[in-house]
Design a protein around this motif. Sequence first.
Motif, mmCIF file in Angstrom:
data_model
loop_
_atom_site.group_PDB
_atom_site.id
_atom_site.type_symbol
_atom_site.label_atom_id
_atom_site.label_comp_id
_atom_site.label_asym_id
_atom_site.label_seq_id
_atom_site.Cartn_x
_atom_site.Cartn_y
_atom_site.Cartn_z
ATOM 1 N N GLN A 133 -13.682 0.787 20.828
ATOM 2 C CA GLN A 133 -14.109 0.688 19.434
ATOM 3 C C GLN A 133 -14.452 -0.733 19.032
ATOM 4 O OE1 GLN A 133 -10.987 0.609 20.354
ATOM 5 N NE2 GLN A 133 -10.169 -1.110 19.167
ATOM 6 N N GLY A 134 -14.072 -1.703 19.853
ATOM 7 C CA GLY A 134 -14.406 -3.094 19.587
ATOM 8 C C GLY A 134 -13.295 -3.856 18.901
ATOM 9 N N THR A 135 -13.329 -5.183 19.077
ATOM 10 C CA THR A 135 -12.406 -6.080 18.397
ATOM 11 C C THR A 135 -13.208 -7.299 17.953
ATOM 12 O OG1 THR A 135 -10.272 -7.241 18.594
ATOM 13 C CG2 THR A 135 -11.669 -7.243 20.549
ATOM 14 N N GLN A 136 -12.977 -7.726 16.712
ATOM 15 C CA GLN A 136 -13.791 -8.792 16.127
ATOM 16 C C GLN A 136 -13.265 -10.165 16.535
ATOM 17 O OE1 GLN A 136 -16.616 -8.648 14.160
ATOM 18 N NE2 GLN A 136 -16.668 -10.897 14.195
ATOM 19 N N VAL A 137 -14.186 -11.034 16.922
ATOM 20 C CA VAL A 137 -13.877 -12.438 17.206
ATOM 21 C C VAL A 137 -14.713 -13.292 16.268
ATOM 22 C CG1 VAL A 137 -14.071 -14.291 18.894
ATOM 23 C CG2 VAL A 137 -13.258 -12.030 19.606
ATOM 24 N N THR A 138 -14.037 -14.174 15.543
ATOM 25 C CA THR A 138 -14.722 -15.075 14.616
ATOM 26 C C THR A 138 -14.342 -16.502 14.956
ATOM 27 O OG1 THR A 138 -14.672 -13.396 12.879
ATOM 28 C CG2 THR A 138 -15.110 -15.669 12.211
ATOM 29 N N VAL A 139 -15.340 -17.333 15.208
ATOM 30 C CA VAL A 139 -15.110 -18.733 15.559
ATOM 31 C C VAL A 139 -15.712 -19.604 14.468
ATOM 32 C CG1 VAL A 139 -15.388 -20.523 17.314
ATOM 33 C CG2 VAL A 139 -15.275 -18.106 17.989
ATOM 34 N N SER A 140 -14.870 -20.413 13.852
ATOM 35 C CA SER A 140 -15.332 -21.279 12.767
ATOM 36 C C SER A 140 -15.529 -22.701 13.274
ATOM 37 C CB SER A 140 -14.338 -21.254 11.622
ATOM 38 O OG SER A 140 -13.063 -21.665 12.076
ATOM 39 N N SER A 141 -16.464 -23.380 12.648
ATOM 40 C CA SER A 141 -16.770 -24.755 13.080
ATOM 41 C C SER A 141 -15.878 -25.767 12.389
ATOM 42 C CB SER A 141 -18.239 -25.076 12.794
ATOM 43 O OG SER A 141 -18.506 -24.884 11.428
ATOM 44 N N LEU A 152 -7.949 -4.347 31.306
ATOM 45 C CA LEU A 152 -8.973 -5.352 31.566
ATOM 46 C C LEU A 152 -8.789 -6.486 30.569
ATOM 47 C CD1 LEU A 152 -11.726 -5.782 33.197
ATOM 48 C CD2 LEU A 152 -12.830 -4.916 31.121
ATOM 49 N N TYR A 153 -9.010 -7.713 31.032
ATOM 50 C CA TYR A 153 -8.833 -8.872 30.159
ATOM 51 C C TYR A 153 -10.110 -9.722 30.119
ATOM 52 C CZ TYR A 153 -3.905 -7.760 30.889
ATOM 53 O OH TYR A 153 -2.704 -7.112 30.965
ATOM 54 N N LEU A 154 -10.234 -10.477 29.041
ATOM 55 C CA LEU A 154 -11.270 -11.489 28.957
ATOM 56 C C LEU A 154 -10.637 -12.738 28.348
ATOM 57 C CD1 LEU A 154 -14.289 -12.073 29.491
ATOM 58 C CD2 LEU A 154 -14.670 -11.641 27.048
ATOM 59 N N GLN A 155 -10.437 -13.748 29.167
ATOM 60 C CA GLN A 155 -9.936 -15.027 28.683
ATOM 61 C C GLN A 155 -11.130 -15.849 28.217
ATOM 62 O OE1 GLN A 155 -6.712 -16.278 28.375
ATOM 63 N NE2 GLN A 155 -7.740 -17.981 27.331
ATOM 64 N N MET A 156 -11.114 -16.255 26.966
ATOM 65 C CA MET A 156 -12.238 -16.990 26.388
ATOM 66 C C MET A 156 -11.767 -18.369 25.982
ATOM 67 S SD MET A 156 -14.003 -14.007 24.099
ATOM 68 C CE MET A 156 -12.691 -13.964 22.883
ATOM 69 N N ASN A 157 -12.332 -19.389 26.599
ATOM 70 C CA ASN A 157 -11.994 -20.781 26.302
ATOM 71 C C ASN A 157 -13.207 -21.501 25.725
ATOM 72 O OD1 ASN A 157 -9.421 -20.358 27.455
ATOM 73 N ND2 ASN A 157 -10.176 -20.918 29.491
ATOM 74 N N SER A 158 -12.953 -22.646 25.119
ATOM 75 C CA SER A 158 -14.028 -23.473 24.563
ATOM 76 C C SER A 158 -14.954 -22.653 23.676
ATOM 77 C CB SER A 158 -14.834 -24.134 25.693
ATOM 78 O OG SER A 158 -14.011 -24.904 26.531
ATOM 79 N N LEU A 159 -14.355 -21.883 22.799
ATOM 80 C CA LEU A 159 -15.139 -20.990 21.952
ATOM 81 C C LEU A 159 -16.027 -21.776 20.993
ATOM 82 C CD1 LEU A 159 -12.447 -18.276 21.353
ATOM 83 C CD2 LEU A 159 -14.731 -17.854 22.295
ATOM 84 N N LYS A 160 -17.186 -21.190 20.725
ATOM 85 C CA LYS A 160 -18.178 -21.801 19.847
ATOM 86 C C LYS A 160 -18.482 -20.841 18.692
ATOM 87 C CE LYS A 160 -20.447 -23.559 24.024
ATOM 88 N NZ LYS A 160 -21.725 -23.586 24.788
ATOM 89 N N SER A 179 -9.454 -14.777 14.472
ATOM 90 C CA SER A 179 -10.199 -15.950 14.013
ATOM 91 C C SER A 179 -9.635 -17.193 14.687
ATOM 92 C CB SER A 179 -10.077 -16.087 12.498
ATOM 93 O OG SER A 179 -10.663 -14.976 11.849
ATOM 94 N N VAL A 180 -10.525 -18.060 15.130
ATOM 95 C CA VAL A 180 -10.125 -19.275 15.833
ATOM 96 C C VAL A 180 -11.132 -20.372 15.519
ATOM 97 C CG1 VAL A 180 -11.400 -18.665 17.929
ATOM 98 C CG2 VAL A 180 -9.401 -20.175 18.090
ATOM 99 N N GLN A 181 -10.682 -21.600 15.603
ATOM 100 C CA GLN A 181 -11.592 -22.718 15.374
ATOM 101 C C GLN A 181 -12.377 -23.038 16.638
ATOM 102 O OE1 GLN A 181 -9.234 -25.954 13.699
ATOM 103 N NE2 GLN A 181 -9.904 -25.320 11.662
ATOM 104 N N SER A 182 -13.508 -23.680 16.438
ATOM 105 C CA SER A 182 -14.356 -24.081 17.554
ATOM 106 C C SER A 182 -13.554 -24.891 18.572
ATOM 107 C CB SER A 182 -15.523 -24.914 17.030
ATOM 108 O OG SER A 182 -16.383 -25.274 18.074
ATOM 109 N N GLY A 183 -13.718 -24.557 19.840
ATOM 110 C CA GLY A 183 -12.962 -25.207 20.903
ATOM 111 C C GLY A 183 -11.691 -24.484 21.279
#
Length: 125
Positions: free
Chosen positions: A117-125, A78-86, A11-15
Amino acid sequence: QVHLVESGGGSVQSGGSLRLSCAASEYTGNGYCMGWFRQAPVKEREGLAVTATDGMIRYADSVKGRFTISQDNAKNTLYLQMNSLKPEDTAMYYCATRRRSGWWCPLHPGEYNYWGQGTQVTVSS
């Protein structure tokens, strides 16, 4: 059969930023495409970014400029760098692989046959 295990979601905040990892059970090499995909509730699974070891990379327009795909062949990861999350990036994230049939790797998830199997990403505003 290649086994894939994703990690790094949370879980991460927006941005904010997160880096996802996908560990493969064996080295797939240039004969394989590897990619990241996601699926939000009540939505279809979508392709985000795909790559091969010779440097071929494709991004979906929705993540271009914000997400970066990379791989460490020595670690079969394999990696995925995710920035400026919304908030709209909230989804289950999957990595997948398939044998390569041309230079371009497809972004459509239906073209891939080995999935983690997947990994959950949750972005809060």
